[in-house]
Design a protein around this motif. Structure first.
Motif, PDB file in Angstrom:
ATOM      1  N   GLN A  30      31.238  14.496 -59.255  1.00 42.13           N
ATOM      2  CA  GLN A  30      30.198  15.170 -58.494  1.00 42.13           C
ATOM      3  C   GLN A  30      29.093  14.213 -58.044  1.00 42.13           C
ATOM      4  O   GLN A  30      28.095  14.669 -57.478  1.00 42.13           O
ATOM      5  N   ALA A  31      29.253  12.924 -58.271  1.00 39.26           N
ATOM      6  CA  ALA A  31      28.213  11.964 -57.912  1.00 39.26           C
ATOM      7  C   ALA A  31      28.743  10.996 -56.857  1.00 39.26           C
ATOM      8  O   ALA A  31      28.951  11.379 -55.709  1.00 39.26           O
ATOM      9  N   ASP A  32      28.928   9.736 -57.230  1.00 39.75           N
ATOM     10  CA  ASP A  32      29.384   8.736 -56.269  1.00 39.75           C
ATOM     11  C   ASP A  32      30.840   9.013 -55.866  1.00 39.75           C
ATOM     12  O   ASP A  32      31.562   9.702 -56.601  1.00 39.75           O
ATOM     13  N   PRO A  33      31.258   8.478 -54.724  1.00 42.12           N
ATOM     14  CA  PRO A  33      30.516   7.589 -53.821  1.00 42.12           C
ATOM     15  C   PRO A  33      29.469   8.344 -52.999  1.00 42.12           C
ATOM     16  O   PRO A  33      29.673   9.484 -52.604  1.00 42.12           O
ATOM     17  N   PHE A  34      28.360   7.640 -52.746  1.00 40.17           N
ATOM     18  CA  PHE A  34      27.259   8.205 -51.990  1.00 40.17           C
ATOM     19  C   PHE A  34      27.354   7.770 -50.529  1.00 40.17           C
ATOM     20  O   PHE A  34      27.917   6.724 -50.207  1.00 40.17           O
ATOM     21  N   HIS A  35      26.732   8.587 -49.668  1.00 39.79           N
ATOM     22  CA  HIS A  35      26.742   8.315 -48.227  1.00 39.79           C
ATOM     23  C   HIS A  35      25.290   8.239 -47.740  1.00 39.79           C
ATOM     24  O   HIS A  35      24.490   9.154 -47.990  1.00 39.79           O
TER      25      HIS A  35
END
Length: 759
Positions: A537-542
């Motif tokens: 539910q976290a990375d990868p981030f955009h």
């Protein structure tokens, strides 16, 4: 020239042999006549050619004549091996050159080369003698050279090659390559079947009868007095079957006595013997047969493994493919629950149960089994019956799955149903009751209903997370117990998979930073996103720039990895100052959460290394980088605020009461040389206007001293505790000069504002 073997006249040179001379002298006469005629004819031909001037042809004839003279071939001298009358004269050489002073000598193998001392020569008479017994098997030919020399050692004649050949005698007995030969032949072989070959060698000359070998059989054990079973080829030594009827079960082996003789005759030749051992190899001429027609076995329900043994009889040789048996289950096993493997040493069949048998489904299994030999020559198989009886027992309940995987939300509440367990009892005829129990619950976080099998949470998942710290999967062991006697238990493993919920939007760090305002010197700013949730539910981030402000004209944002991005300048140079850049940062959760985050970025002057040399003040507050219109609006607002402040001050001065006017005049009258701006007092509270006559004590204002006035006028929060004795020392200013008063008020307003900004 030296000659031998008869008398050949060449330039009056004669070689004599110690042999009867009658036939030899007759040959000499014929040879002399022919040579004389040849000489006369050649001489006449040369004279004619010389007279005609054809000297080339004449020389050719002379050279041809010379070649003919050197082309005489001396026949070899033959002598039998094992000669006992020694020394034995072999040949005599003689030369007519040198008179009586000719010295004869020989050289070569047997003379001055190994083996030494075999041949010798009489140096005066030229007779060659044999001095030792010869053995053809050691050496069958000698080539020596004879010389005619004067007393000074000068060669008088061309050396003559003497070829001495040793003739063979039958002095060696044939020898077998071994005292015993081994071979084998299958039983029931047809007549003429090749069995084996015996070989022998003879050291005598193989081109004579001395080395001509012959083979024959002179004995056979057992059965020599009966019909012959084998025969041998007298020239090659091949042994073959002579008659049919070889039976390994009756006679497993034969020993044959083989004789070999040279001279191609067993009566006069030398002989030797050897033994040929022939094993009769087994053939599958006997079928295996079961020791009984029916085999009975008993197995407990649900048990797998070895069940029992079945056996056969086979008359063929043990350990051979004709004896080894392969067992098969032909009928009665549609589920492939049984197998039979052959035990190598005993040839018995080991019966195995491969799958658990169910008494309730089938209490008795009747199998049709077969046995056949391993070599496959016999197409016929032997069959028997195998009866397997199944004994009933209390079987454990069976869950639908050995492992149950349950997805649990991290926000699950107490008493929430996770899963309903279900188990069945194989003993369906007994109608037993199944109950459920927790056998292993490490954190004590689960409850199970004994009758229904419902698994629920004992407390909220927020409390449940603590024992699961560091683990994403929680395992518990659940039992299903029947009501049999004794009770049987089935187990299953419950795997609780903690499902992460996307609760938190990502945060952006750092919130404040500074970089060089020139693109070529700036290395950019590394942005990091963090999330309070766990994977996935976290990375990868955009990372995105806010497109509403069209920031991509001046800024670039490049992803580095799943959690970082690099902010850089799009243009070559940006104005020095502070910028608040809005970003959109989203995670990879389900559903994804997106947050608006701002970066307070200062662009500064920098050196050649891109390091800032003068810092720019950061703008506080959640605003964006400022456009030209926004800057104009801010300037106008500040100017309006200043004008408003001036208006307020003007109103205060116009409507001050009489006590305030008296105070000002008194203070200003103390020193006419002083600047009136240094004596203005500042209060943090607003007066009550003309109607308020008790707001200030003007007597205390008149007592203020000059030394303390400067301090508390600049810093009103540091007023002295007792101001009765404080008196201003500056002269009273000219009240008619209102421009100075206005300038002083503006200066005080500006000083207060700067002081507030610095704090």
């Amino acid at each position: 020239m030296l000659l031998f073997c008869g008398v050949v006249v060449v330039r009056s040179t004669v070689l004599e042999i110690d042999r009867p001379r009658g036939r030899q002298r007759k040959k000499e006469g014929h040879c002399n006549i022919m040579m004389s005629l040849f000489r006369v004819l050649l001489t006449c031909t040369c004279f004619i050619l010389q007279a005609q001037g054809n000297l080339q042809v004449m020389h050719l004839l002379q050279r041809q004549y010379q070649r003919i003279r050197r082309a005489w071939v001396i026949p070899p001298i033959s002598i039998l091996e094992n000669e006992r009358r020694l020394p034995k004269a072999l040949v005599q050489i003689r030369s007519d050159k040198g008179g009586d002073g000719v010295i004869y000598s020989i050289k070569g193998p047997g003379v001055d080369q190994p083996p030494l001392g075999i041949f010798s020569i009489d140096h005066i008479t030229g007779r060659v003698f044999l001095q030792q017994t010869l053995d053809r098997e050691e050496r069958d030919r000698y080539q020596i050279t004879a010389y005619a020399l004067d007393h000074l050692g000068t060669t008088l004649e061309t050396p003559v090659e003497l070829d001495i050949v040793v003739l063979d005698q039958n002095d060696n007995r044939p020898v077998f390559h071994g005292t015993r030969f081994f071979g084998s032949v299958p039983e029931n072989s047809e007549p003429g079947t090749f069995v084996m070959q015996v070989t022998a060698t003879d050291a005598d000359d193989p081109n004579t009868f001395n080395g001509a070998l012959r083979y024959r059989l002179i004995g056979q054990t057992p059965g020599w007095t009966q019909t012959d079973v084998f025969t041998i080829d007298e020239q090659t030594g091949d042994i073959r079957t002579l008659a049919a009827g070889l039976d390994r079960e009756h006679i497993p082996s034969y020993n044959l006595t083989v004789q070999v003789s040279d001279m191609a005759d067993w009566t006069v030749g030398l002989t030797n013997t050897a033994t040929a051992s022939i094993m009769i190899s087994d053939r599958n001429d006997n079928l295996p047969s079961f020791t009984t027609d029916t085999f009975d076995m008993v197995v407990e329900e649900g048990v797998v493994g070895a069940l029992g043994r079945v056996s056969v009889r086979d008359a063929d040789a043990p350990g051979t493919p004709a004896w080894s048996v392969i067992y098969d289950v032909q009928e009665g096993d549609p589920e492939d629950s049984f197998s039979i493997e052959t035990e190598a040493g005993t040839n018995e069949g080991l019966v195995f149960v491969l799958k658990p048998l169910d008494f309730e489904a089938k209490p008795t299994h009747v199998l049709r089994i077969s046995a056949r030999n391993h070599d496959g020559e016999q197409a016929t198989v032997t069959v028997a019956t195998l009866v397997v009886r199944v004994l009933d027992r209390n079987e454990a309940p069976v869950f639908t799955k050995d492992h149950l995987w349950v997805d649990v939300s991290e926000h699950a509440q107490q008493r929430d149903l996770l899963v309903t367990l279900s188990a069945t009892d194989p003993d369906h005829l007994a109608a037993q009751i199944i109950t459920y129990e927790l056998a292993d619950d490490p954190s004590g976080s689960l409850d199970v209903d004994r009758e229904s099998g419902d698994v629920t949470l004992r407390h909220d998942m927020d409390k449940y997370l603590e024992p699961l710290a560091g683990n994403i999967t929680y395992r518990a062991l659940v039992l299903a117990v029947d009501s049999g006697s004794p009770p049987a238990t089935g187990t299953t493993t419950l795997h609780l998979y903690l499902r992460e919920v996307n609760d938190f939007a990502p945060e952006l760090t750092p919130a404040r930073a500074q970089i060089c305002h020139m693109r070529d010197l700036s290395s950019g700013l590394l942005l990091t996103a963090v999330d309070g949730d766990a994977h996935p539910q976290a990375d990868p981030f955009h990372f995105y720039l806010n497109q509403e402000q069209n920031l991509s004209r001046n800024w670039t944002l490049t992803p580095i990895n799943d959690t970082h991005a690099l902010l850089g300048l799009q243009v070559e140079e940006m104005p020095i100052g502070s910028y608040l850049l809005p970003f959109l940062v989203s995670d990879s959760g389900t559903p994804a959460l997106t947050a608006r985050r701002s970066l307070n970025l200062s662009l500064c002057e920098c050196d050649s290394n891109g390091d800032c040399t003068r810092l720019a003040a950061a703008v506080a507050g959640p605003i964006f980088s400022l456009s030209f219109g926004a800057i104009v609006a801010i300037v106008i607002s500040i100017v309006s605020l200043l004008v408003l402040c001036l208006l307020v001050m003007a109103c205060l001065m116009c409507f001050q009461d009489s006590r305030t006017t008296t105070l000002v005049k008194t203070v200003l009258s103390r020193s006419s040389d002083s600047d009136v701006r240094d004596n203005v007092l500042h209060y943090d509270d607003q007066g009550g206007g003309e109607q308020d006559q008790d707001a200030y004590d003007l007597d205390k204002l008149r007592a203020a001293s000059l030394s303390s006035t400067a301090t508390w006028l600049a810093e009103p929060d540091k007023w002295p505790g007792n101001i009765d004795n404080v008196k201003p020392e500056r002269p009273v200013a000219d009240m008619k000069n209102t421009d100075d008063m206005e300038e002083f008020i503006k200066q005080q307003i500006y000083t207060r504002k700067q002081h507030a900004l610095q704090n």
